[in-house]
Design an enzyme around this catalytic site. Structure first.
Site, PDB file in Angstrom:
ATOM      1  N   ASP A  58      38.427  44.096  42.299  1.00  0.00           N
ATOM      2  CA  ASP A  58      37.468  43.073  41.861  1.00  0.00           C
ATOM      3  C   ASP A  58      36.617  43.571  40.686  1.00  0.00           C
ATOM      4  OD1 ASP A  58      37.484  40.536  42.864  1.00  0.00           O
ATOM      5  OD2 ASP A  58      36.296  40.985  44.650  1.00  0.00           O
ATOM      6  N   GLN A 108      34.756  39.761  50.137  1.00  0.00           N
ATOM      7  CA  GLN A 108      34.426  38.398  49.744  1.00  0.00           C
ATOM      8  C   GLN A 108      32.905  38.218  49.791  1.00  0.00           C
ATOM      9  OE1 GLN A 108      36.773  36.065  48.639  1.00  0.00           O
ATOM     10  NE2 GLN A 108      34.961  34.884  48.087  1.00  0.00           N
ATOM     11  N   LYS A 134      43.715  33.245  48.260  1.00  0.00           N
ATOM     12  CA  LYS A 134      44.130  34.583  47.818  1.00  0.00           C
ATOM     13  C   LYS A 134      45.305  35.087  48.664  1.00  0.00           C
ATOM     14  CE  LYS A 134      39.521  35.573  46.049  1.00  0.00           C
ATOM     15  NZ  LYS A 134      38.203  36.154  46.277  1.00  0.00           N
TER      16      LYS A 134
END
Ligand code: NAD
Length: 279
Positions: free
Chosen positions: A118, A95, A51
């Site tokens: 997200d 994460q 990422k």
């Protein structure tokens, strides 16, 4: 059979996003993404590195908040509040998975929904379920973009989603429903999975089990999207579909790697650029 090439499409999207990022630069804005990485899970570290690299090439400033697995929930919440207040950060992602002593729901709920690139915050989940604009989880969003790029319209198709997690299966189901597919969703307690997959025009699998989907479970001409990522004993990355045997029966199929994975990252970048455009 045609391959749905997520790698090629994601490269094209990244070029477009870089241009959008440059347009923002001209207005004095550098899109910013903050990533929270807790512990030393190898897969999580790899994903975060990927990422970070993708942000670099797209002109997104990224900052990784790396924390030990022993960190307290309060400390993570404190950092999220700090990021929420930071005007130079447009997107924040945590994460997953988090260590067991941390309540993942509490952490996600602390993210400002406007920075929730997200799409995991209940505010954005609710908007997705209601068919309203909002941040959509990157993996299912990437699948929709891939289908669109190959002119595959889910409208009227019988779709079967295998896997019902909050980050993959459930948002996938909602996106397909919003696109007027008829959706079946299966999970670990589904009786006779084959009965569901066999009648589907579009099968989307995100479980994490090698060879879960075999040739006999797929009808001739079906479209198969493999979201699964598994590492074999030989260290090879494979999906959930027995690709060799299933592919010849399909009209379209995604490879693993090179299918949904790169699209997930491209959608994260896109969500972050959109957040910066809304600053
Ligand atoms: P998860 O463990 O949270 O959820 C797995 C889901 O699969 C659950 O709903 C469970 O009920 C269902 N399931 C388990 N065994 C099953 C079986 N035998 N038959 C039917 N359903 C079964 O996992 P997740 O986070 O949703 O991830 C799923 C897979 O997708 C993993 O392989 C993960 O690595 C991969 N993934 C890929 C990307 C990508 O970018 N390609 C992104 C996220 C996750």
């Amino acid at each position: 059979m045609q391959l749905l090439d997520g790698k090629a499409l994601s490269d094209t999207i990244k070029i477009e996003l870089k241009k959008e990022s440059q347009t923002l630069n001209e207005k004095g804005i550098t899109p910013g993404l903050a990533v929270i990485l807790v512990g030393d899970d190898a897969a999580s570290q790899t994903y975060v590195k990927m990422k970070e690299k993708a942000c670099d090439i797209t002109g997104i400033y990224s900052i990784i908040h790396k924390m030990p697995s022993t960190i307290s929930q309060e400390k993570i919440l404190e950092i999220i509040h700090m990021i929420n207040q930071n005007p130079n950060i447009d997107g924040v992602l945590v994460q997953l998975p988090l260590p067991k002593h941390i309540d993942t729901t509490k952490i996600i709920e602390a993210i400002d929904p406007k920075k929730d690139v997200d799409g995991f915050h209940p505010f954005n989940v609710g908007r997705l379920v209601s068919g309203l604009d909002g941040y959509v989880p990157c993996t299912p969003l990437g699948v929709m973009r891939l289908l669109k790029a190959y002119h595959i319209d889910p409208k009227g198709l019988n779709a079967c989603v295998v896997g019902a997690s909050n980050i993959v299966g459930k948002p996938m189901m909602n996106l397909l429903l919003n696109a007027f597919a008829t959706v079946d969703i299966c999970h670990i307690y589904t009786k006779n999975l084959k009965e569901h997959t066999q009648k589907a025009d579009l099968v989307i699998v995100g479980v994490g089990k090698v060879n879960l989907i075999t040739e006999d479970m797929i009808k001739e001409g079906a479209i198969v999207i493999d979201i699964g990522i598994n590492k074999t004993d030989e260290g090879k990355i494979v999906g959930d579909v027995d690709f060799e045997r299933v592919a010849p029966k399909c009209s379209y199929i995604t490879p693993v790697p090179g299918g949904v994975g790169p699209m997930t990252i491209a959608m994260l970048l896109e969500n972050t650029i959109h957040a910066a455009q809304n600053r």
